[in-house]
Design a protein around this motif. Sequence first.
Motif, PDB file in Angstrom:
ATOM      1  N   ASP A  57     -16.530 -58.941 -25.149  1.00 51.56           N
ATOM      2  CA  ASP A  57     -17.260 -59.976 -24.417  1.00 51.56           C
ATOM      3  C   ASP A  57     -16.342 -61.031 -23.799  1.00 51.56           C
ATOM      4  O   ASP A  57     -16.804 -61.906 -23.072  1.00 51.56           O
ATOM      5  N   VAL A  58     -15.052 -60.963 -24.109  1.00 50.04           N
ATOM      6  CA  VAL A  58     -14.113 -61.967 -23.622  1.00 50.04           C
ATOM      7  C   VAL A  58     -13.647 -61.609 -22.216  1.00 50.04           C
ATOM      8  O   VAL A  58     -13.122 -60.514 -21.983  1.00 50.04           O
ATOM      9  N   ALA A  59     -13.841 -62.522 -21.262  1.00 45.60           N
ATOM     10  CA  ALA A  59     -13.399 -62.329 -19.880  1.00 45.60           C
ATOM     11  C   ALA A  59     -12.234 -63.275 -19.600  1.00 45.60           C
ATOM     12  O   ALA A  59     -12.290 -64.457 -19.948  1.00 45.60           O
ATOM     13  N   ILE A  60     -11.178 -62.759 -18.962  1.00 48.29           N
ATOM     14  CA  ILE A  60      -9.955 -63.518 -18.752  1.00 48.29           C
ATOM     15  C   ILE A  60      -9.668 -63.623 -17.259  1.00 48.29           C
ATOM     16  O   ILE A  60      -9.695 -62.616 -16.547  1.00 48.29           O
ATOM     17  N   GLN A  61      -9.409 -64.844 -16.793  1.00 49.10           N
ATOM     18  CA  GLN A  61      -9.044 -65.079 -15.402  1.00 49.10           C
ATOM     19  C   GLN A  61      -7.619 -65.629 -15.339  1.00 49.10           C
ATOM     20  O   GLN A  61      -7.099 -66.160 -16.329  1.00 49.10           O
ATOM     21  N   TYR A  62      -6.999 -65.519 -14.155  1.00 50.56           N
ATOM     22  CA  TYR A  62      -5.594 -65.878 -13.997  1.00 50.56           C
ATOM     23  C   TYR A  62      -5.400 -66.770 -12.774  1.00 50.56           C
ATOM     24  O   TYR A  62      -6.192 -66.738 -11.835  1.00 50.56           O
ATOM     25  N   ILE A  63      -4.316 -67.556 -12.811  1.00 50.14           N
ATOM     26  CA  ILE A  63      -3.979 -68.419 -11.688  1.00 50.14           C
ATOM     27  C   ILE A  63      -3.607 -67.540 -10.499  1.00 50.14           C
ATOM     28  O   ILE A  63      -2.776 -66.640 -10.610  1.00 50.14           O
ATOM     29  N   LYS A  64      -4.215 -67.805  -9.360  1.00 51.94           N
ATOM     30  CA  LYS A  64      -4.125 -66.906  -8.212  1.00 51.94           C
ATOM     31  C   LYS A  64      -3.060 -67.288  -7.192  1.00 51.94           C
ATOM     32  O   LYS A  64      -2.804 -66.538  -6.244  1.00 51.94           O
ATOM     33  N   GLY A  78     -17.787 -65.082 -24.065  1.00 53.16           N
ATOM     34  CA  GLY A  78     -18.926 -64.176 -24.114  1.00 53.16           C
ATOM     35  C   GLY A  78     -20.169 -64.786 -24.716  1.00 53.16           C
ATOM     36  O   GLY A  78     -20.250 -65.994 -24.995  1.00 53.16           O
ATOM     37  N   ASN A  79     -21.143 -63.926 -24.958  1.00 51.50           N
ATOM     38  CA  ASN A  79     -22.474 -64.376 -25.359  1.00 51.50           C
ATOM     39  C   ASN A  79     -22.545 -64.906 -26.785  1.00 51.50           C
ATOM     40  O   ASN A  79     -23.457 -65.648 -27.132  1.00 51.50           O
ATOM     41  N   ASN A  80     -21.588 -64.517 -27.631  1.00 48.86           N
ATOM     42  CA  ASN A  80     -21.645 -64.938 -29.030  1.00 48.86           C
ATOM     43  C   ASN A  80     -21.245 -66.397 -29.231  1.00 48.86           C
ATOM     44  O   ASN A  80     -21.548 -66.991 -30.262  1.00 48.86           O
ATOM     45  N   TYR A  81     -20.547 -66.964 -28.262  1.00 47.24           N
ATOM     46  CA  TYR A  81     -20.089 -68.348 -28.364  1.00 47.24           C
ATOM     47  C   TYR A  81     -20.482 -69.089 -27.088  1.00 47.24           C
ATOM     48  O   TYR A  81     -20.353 -68.550 -25.991  1.00 47.24           O
ATOM     49  N   ASN A  82     -20.893 -70.316 -27.236  1.00 43.27           N
ATOM     50  CA  ASN A  82     -21.377 -71.076 -26.089  1.00 43.27           C
ATOM     51  C   ASN A  82     -20.269 -71.947 -25.503  1.00 43.27           C
ATOM     52  O   ASN A  82     -20.477 -73.111 -25.195  1.00 43.27           O
ATOM     53  N   TYR A  83     -19.055 -71.370 -25.375  1.00 41.61           N
ATOM     54  CA  TYR A  83     -17.912 -72.134 -24.898  1.00 41.61           C
ATOM     55  C   TYR A  83     -17.093 -71.324 -23.904  1.00 41.61           C
ATOM     56  O   TYR A  83     -17.173 -70.104 -23.854  1.00 41.61           O
ATOM     57  N   TYR A  84     -16.271 -72.038 -23.141  1.00 41.07           N
ATOM     58  CA  TYR A  84     -15.210 -71.405 -22.370  1.00 41.07           C
ATOM     59  C   TYR A  84     -13.989 -72.307 -22.434  1.00 41.07           C
ATOM     60  O   TYR A  84     -14.075 -73.474 -22.828  1.00 41.07           O
ATOM     61  N   PHE A  85     -12.834 -71.767 -22.036  1.00 44.84           N
ATOM     62  CA  PHE A  85     -11.569 -72.484 -22.142  1.00 44.84           C
ATOM     63  C   PHE A  85     -10.839 -72.458 -20.810  1.00 44.84           C
ATOM     64  O   PHE A  85     -10.806 -71.425 -20.140  1.00 44.84           O
ATOM     65  N   GLU A  86     -10.245 -73.580 -20.439  1.00 39.29           N
ATOM     66  CA  GLU A  86      -9.439 -73.651 -19.225  1.00 39.29           C
ATOM     67  C   GLU A  86      -7.999 -74.018 -19.591  1.00 39.29           C
ATOM     68  O   GLU A  86      -7.771 -74.874 -20.447  1.00 39.29           O
ATOM     69  N   TYR A  87      -7.052 -73.366 -18.912  1.00 44.90           N
ATOM     70  CA  TYR A  87      -5.626 -73.532 -19.193  1.00 44.90           C
ATOM     71  C   TYR A  87      -4.929 -74.164 -17.996  1.00 44.90           C
ATOM     72  O   TYR A  87      -5.156 -73.771 -16.851  1.00 44.90           O
ATOM     73  N   THR A  88      -4.064 -75.130 -18.276  1.00 44.53           N
ATOM     74  CA  THR A  88      -3.226 -75.717 -17.235  1.00 44.53           C
ATOM     75  C   THR A  88      -1.779 -75.748 -17.730  1.00 44.53           C
ATOM     76  O   THR A  88      -1.523 -75.764 -18.947  1.00 44.53           O
ATOM     77  N   TYR A  89      -0.824 -75.781 -16.783  1.00 45.75           N
ATOM     78  CA  TYR A  89       0.597 -75.673 -17.092  1.00 45.75           C
ATOM     79  C   TYR A  89       1.348 -76.793 -16.383  1.00 45.75           C
ATOM     80  O   TYR A  89       1.079 -77.092 -15.223  1.00 45.75           O
ATOM     81  N   SER A 101      -1.887 -76.722 -21.651  1.00 44.38           N
ATOM     82  CA  SER A 101      -3.093 -77.362 -22.175  1.00 44.38           C
ATOM     83  C   SER A 101      -4.234 -76.355 -22.180  1.00 44.38           C
ATOM     84  O   SER A 101      -4.460 -75.654 -21.192  1.00 44.38           O
ATOM     85  N   ARG A 102      -4.914 -76.260 -23.298  1.00 47.48           N
ATOM     86  CA  ARG A 102      -6.105 -75.412 -23.406  1.00 47.48           C
ATOM     87  C   ARG A 102      -7.291 -76.314 -23.751  1.00 47.48           C
ATOM     88  O   ARG A 102      -7.356 -76.890 -24.833  1.00 47.48           O
ATOM     89  N   LYS A 103      -8.218 -76.438 -22.816  1.00 48.29           N
ATOM     90  CA  LYS A 103      -9.367 -77.314 -23.013  1.00 48.29           C
ATOM     91  C   LYS A 103     -10.633 -76.484 -23.203  1.00 48.29           C
ATOM     92  O   LYS A 103     -10.860 -75.516 -22.486  1.00 48.29           O
ATOM     93  N   GLN A 104     -11.421 -76.901 -24.165  1.00 46.88           N
ATOM     94  CA  GLN A 104     -12.675 -76.211 -24.486  1.00 46.88           C
ATOM     95  C   GLN A 104     -13.850 -76.976 -23.879  1.00 46.88           C
ATOM     96  O   GLN A 104     -13.929 -78.208 -23.979  1.00 46.88           O
TER      97      GLN A 104
END
Length: 298
Positions: A57-64, A78-89, A101-104
């Motif tokens: 259920d985990v979907a991963i996106q990348y800096i384009k 995914g559906n089991n958790y009501n969160y997502y995470f964003e990464y910055t460098y 930085s990983r922000k929830q």
Amino acid sequence: MKQLHIAGNLLKSLTLAGLLAACHNDQAIAPTGTDGVAVNDQNAKISPLLRLVKEGDVAIQYIKSGKFLGKISRIDVGNNYNYYFEYTYNDNNPSGDLWISRKQYQKGTNSFVQEWKYKVVNGLCVASESVALGDSYEYKYNAQGLLDEIKSSHIGNPHVIWKYSYNYNAASSSYRLHKVASSNSQFGPEIETTFTYTSIPAKYSWNPVDATIYMDQGNIDRYLPIFGKFSDVLVAKTVEQSLKNPATKSSNKEFTYITDSDGLVTSRITQTSKGNNPPASSPTTTILKYSSSWQGIP
């Protein structure tokens, strides 16, 4: 048609050049082991453009685009958790060290929940912190560049240490993670996890932590390739044993894999059991998907 073909090749070359340039002050942006030995062709290589875009259920996106092209930008759990995470460098500091930085965030409302920060020096994470909780972590590596110890600290609380040990495999001239043992400065030894392995090359590795993505043991992010390499082959079994209560039955997980023609894992079957008892639950299957066209995946 020939002009279109040449233009397509030029675009791929420019993208690859950008990926190679993005390695500044970090490990190779392709996760650990992505250009290992293929199952059927000892000389085959996995494209540096390839990325894992789905694990169950985990979907991963990348800096384009830009300096950090190809690094993780967002993970949806995914559906089991009501969160997502964003990464910055960010490496804009006098020492040039990389900070990740990983922000929830809460799904639906997009409201901020909490943040983790990782300090990366010469491609390895040396320190991190859980900003909201006030926890900090120190990472130490051995002479081979393998993760040796993680120590957590929190003001007023006992600290926890995770100690890593490895076995050397002469046939492949490589080290493989054998054991992770945690201990508490106040209560003593806590949990020990041992690893055994298949003979299947790890063409695209992730960090072998058995925890959810936002509450990892020792603050190891499962998908960030900044903690060194743990093995050249895939894990066959993990055995987790309580050191506080040795009589407690161990928690066991056995893994079997289906791979494609490139040796990439497309399906992982996990069987969980307790002690020497028969399986405690039905096997679960996780499907993995990869893409070299992640720049077009939202």
